[in-house]
Write a protein that holds these residues in place. Structure first.
Motif, PDB file in Angstrom:
ATOM      1  N   THR A  66      16.787   7.122  49.927  1.00  0.00           N
ATOM      2  CA  THR A  66      17.963   7.487  49.131  1.00  0.00           C
ATOM      3  C   THR A  66      17.523   8.158  47.838  1.00  0.00           C
ATOM      4  O   THR A  66      16.416   7.940  47.347  1.00  0.00           O
ATOM      5  CB  THR A  66      18.813   6.250  48.798  1.00  0.00           C
ATOM      6  OG1 THR A  66      18.025   5.327  48.054  1.00  0.00           O
ATOM      7  CG2 THR A  66      19.354   5.595  50.065  1.00  0.00           C
ATOM      8  N   TRP A  69      21.288   9.139  42.846  1.00  0.00           N
ATOM      9  CA  TRP A  69      22.254   8.075  42.592  1.00  0.00           C
ATOM     10  C   TRP A  69      23.083   8.390  41.350  1.00  0.00           C
ATOM     11  O   TRP A  69      22.559   8.858  40.346  1.00  0.00           O
ATOM     12  CB  TRP A  69      21.525   6.749  42.377  1.00  0.00           C
ATOM     13  CG  TRP A  69      20.960   6.188  43.640  1.00  0.00           C
ATOM     14  CD1 TRP A  69      19.730   6.441  44.159  1.00  0.00           C
ATOM     15  CD2 TRP A  69      21.608   5.305  44.545  1.00  0.00           C
ATOM     16  NE1 TRP A  69      19.570   5.749  45.340  1.00  0.00           N
ATOM     17  CE2 TRP A  69      20.700   5.045  45.584  1.00  0.00           C
ATOM     18  CE3 TRP A  69      22.858   4.702  44.567  1.00  0.00           C
ATOM     19  CZ2 TRP A  69      21.013   4.199  46.654  1.00  0.00           C
ATOM     20  CZ3 TRP A  69      23.164   3.859  45.624  1.00  0.00           C
ATOM     21  CH2 TRP A  69      22.253   3.620  46.651  1.00  0.00           C
ATOM     22  N   TYR A  83      25.470   8.798  46.350  1.00  0.00           N
ATOM     23  CA  TYR A  83      24.039   9.014  46.575  1.00  0.00           C
ATOM     24  C   TYR A  83      23.839   9.847  47.827  1.00  0.00           C
ATOM     25  O   TYR A  83      24.766  10.079  48.602  1.00  0.00           O
ATOM     26  CB  TYR A  83      23.279   7.686  46.690  1.00  0.00           C
ATOM     27  CG  TYR A  83      23.726   6.792  47.830  1.00  0.00           C
ATOM     28  CD1 TYR A  83      23.065   6.792  49.052  1.00  0.00           C
ATOM     29  CD2 TYR A  83      24.802   5.929  47.673  1.00  0.00           C
ATOM     30  CE1 TYR A  83      23.468   5.963  50.087  1.00  0.00           C
ATOM     31  CE2 TYR A  83      25.213   5.094  48.702  1.00  0.00           C
ATOM     32  CZ  TYR A  83      24.543   5.124  49.902  1.00  0.00           C
ATOM     33  OH  TYR A  83      24.952   4.303  50.928  1.00  0.00           O
TER      34      TYR A  83
END
Length: 122
Positions: A66, A69, A83
């Motif tokens: 990921t 954010w 995200y």
């Protein structure tokens, strides 16, 4: 929003991307708000019951990377997080709405959208 709330939401989002949490019925019941809904990458609308059943029936969940954010407090009880996730060649953008309640933070809404140009360019 205090720093801890933002960090808590990111931590919980990342936790939901792990096999141990996805296989833990009690934990999922606690994390998903009773009125949770999701619009998946396919565009399909999922209920809380459907999502929990689907997660519990999964094999091991592949590692998800990921990035990008962003956490925003929409009110004193509502936090939105966005995200980008990468799973192999599949890239998707995500948005989640978390509600602060008596039992802590619960996921009320989630949407994932495939990013086709990123996936096709690899």
């Amino acid at each position: 929003m205090d720093k801890a709330s933002g960090q808590d939401v990111v931590r919980l989002e990342k936790e939901l991307l792990t096999s141990p949490t996805r296989a833990n019925a009690a934990r999922l019941e606690l994390l998903f708000h009773p009125e949770f809904t999701e619009v998946g990458r396919s565009g399909h609308l999922w209920s809380r019951k459907q999502i929990i059943a689907g997660l519990l029936s999964e094999e091991d969940w592949p590692k998800v990377a990921t990035e990008d954010w962003n956490v925003q407090e929409l009110s004193n009880k509502v936090i939105m997080v966005t995200y980008q996730a990468r799973q192999g060649l599949r890239v998707s953008r995500h948005v989640s709405i978390w509600i602060r309640g008596k039992t802590g933070l619960q996921l009320r809404y989630h949407q994932a959208t495939i990013v086709p140009d990123v996936a096709l360019s690899r």
